[in-house]
Design a protein around this motif. Structure first.
Motif, short mmCIF file in Angstrom:
data_model
loop_
_atom_site.label_atom_id
_atom_site.label_comp_id
_atom_site.label_asym_id
_atom_site.label_seq_id
_atom_site.Cartn_x
_atom_site.Cartn_y
_atom_site.Cartn_z
N ILE A 79 0.87 -1.17 0.00
CA ILE A 79 0.00 0.00 0.00
C ILE A 79 0.91 1.23 0.00
O ILE A 79 1.77 1.37 0.86
N ASP A 80 0.69 2.11 -0.98
CA ASP A 80 1.61 3.22 -1.20
C ASP A 80 0.85 4.53 -1.33
O ASP A 80 0.07 4.73 -2.27
N PHE A 81 1.07 5.45 -0.37
CA PHE A 81 0.56 6.81 -0.42
C PHE A 81 1.75 7.76 -0.31
O PHE A 81 1.85 8.52 0.65
N THR A 82 2.66 7.71 -1.25
CA THR A 82 3.86 8.54 -1.14
C THR A 82 3.85 9.61 -2.23
O THR A 82 2.95 10.42 -2.29
N ARG A 83 4.87 9.63 -3.08
CA ARG A 83 4.95 10.58 -4.18
C ARG A 83 5.26 9.83 -5.47
O ARG A 83 5.82 8.73 -5.42
N PRO A 84 4.91 10.40 -6.62
CA PRO A 84 5.02 9.65 -7.87
C PRO A 84 6.37 8.97 -8.12
O PRO A 84 6.41 7.79 -8.48
#
Length: 273
Positions: A79-84
């Motif tokens: 699960i990734d909520f970081t930056r592009p």
């Protein structure tokens, strides 16, 4: 790595020391069908080397690491909520290891979105600018409203977020614009208006306008205004907690259990097609 259904889904979390990372880790720790298997963060983070749930006063046995292979090798899903840029680097290793992914990162360019789509030929990915169940139901309502209000109504999208958000308009606002434009048979890239200043002339009725507010600790407010003659219709969604993004992400993880590869969004997860 091939996903094999089991009582627990092993999940790795990117941005483990951030606000969303902490909420995801806590939710995974309390979910009966999920297990934290990895925690990723930037090399310079003070969390590196610590137990991923130390901030909760608990011990998970999972150490926060900047080594992508170490953090992902035991995972069924990331699960990734970081930056592009970070998300793309993570996905390359996911593709190599056969790890599925739920992507809540926003701010992707069209070229970067194409990279994600290419990776989805080998692994299953849910990618959505907003994982909230309520927001995605709102998107469905906007699709219906746009079809019914196709003529005689000007459309404006107003969004507000906290002072720390780095991209504008928000990914959710852009997704709202895309859904509306598609329902109207338009191309958002051709009809979107992001700035108004000075002598702008009369409003072009075929455009979709965007307004952005940044301030304080606003989690996320979105309003779509359909302004006609003698009436206006406002469709609004307000987030008071990031918990809704977390629960939507876990629903997306569960959805991916039945899919070996392909690119999906929350309409697929929630069966809103």
């Amino acid at each position: 790595m091939t996903f094999r259904p089991s009582p627990e889904v092993s999940i790795a979390v990117a941005g483990a020391s951030g606000r969303m990372g902490h909420m995801l880790i806590e939710a995974i720790a309390t979910a009966d069908d999920c297990r934290l298997s990895g925690a990723l963060d930037l090399a310079g983070s003070s969390a590196i080397g610590q137990d991923a749930t130390a901030w909760l006063g608990q011990t998970s046995g999972v150490t926060v690491t900047s080594d992508l292979h170490a953090g992902l090798h035991n995972a069924h899903c990331l699960i990734d909520f970081t930056r592009p840029e970070g998300t793309l680097a993570h996905l390359k290793v996911c593709r190599e290891l056969g790890v599925k992914a739920v992507i809540g990162t926003t701010g992707f360019s069209e070229a970067q979105k194409a990279e994600v789509a290419d990776m989805a030929r080998d692994i299953a990915i849910v990618m959505a600018p907003n994982m909230s169940v309520g927001v995605n139901v709102t998107l469905k309502l906007l699709q219906m409203a746009a079809q019914a209000l196709a003529t005689g109504y000007d459309i404006e999208i107003i969004e507000a977020h906290h002072r720390h958000k780095v991209d504008a308009p928000s990914g959710t606002a852009l997704k709202m614009g895309e859904v509306i434009a598609q329902a109207l048979g338009r191309d958002l890239q051709q009809c979107a208006v992001y700035e108004r200043f000075g002598h702008t002339g009369e409003r072009d009725p075929s455009t979709i306008g965007f307004s952005t507010i940044r301030g304080g600790d606003i989690v996320g407010d979105h309003t779509v205004l359909f302004a006609g003659t003698g009436e206006r219709i406002e469709v609004t969604h307000k987030s008071s907690s990031r918990a809704t993004y977390v629960q939507g992400s876990l629903r997306a993880v569960r959805f991916l259990a039945a899919h070996p590869r392909g690119l999906f969004d929350m309409f697929d997860v929630l069966n809103l097609r």
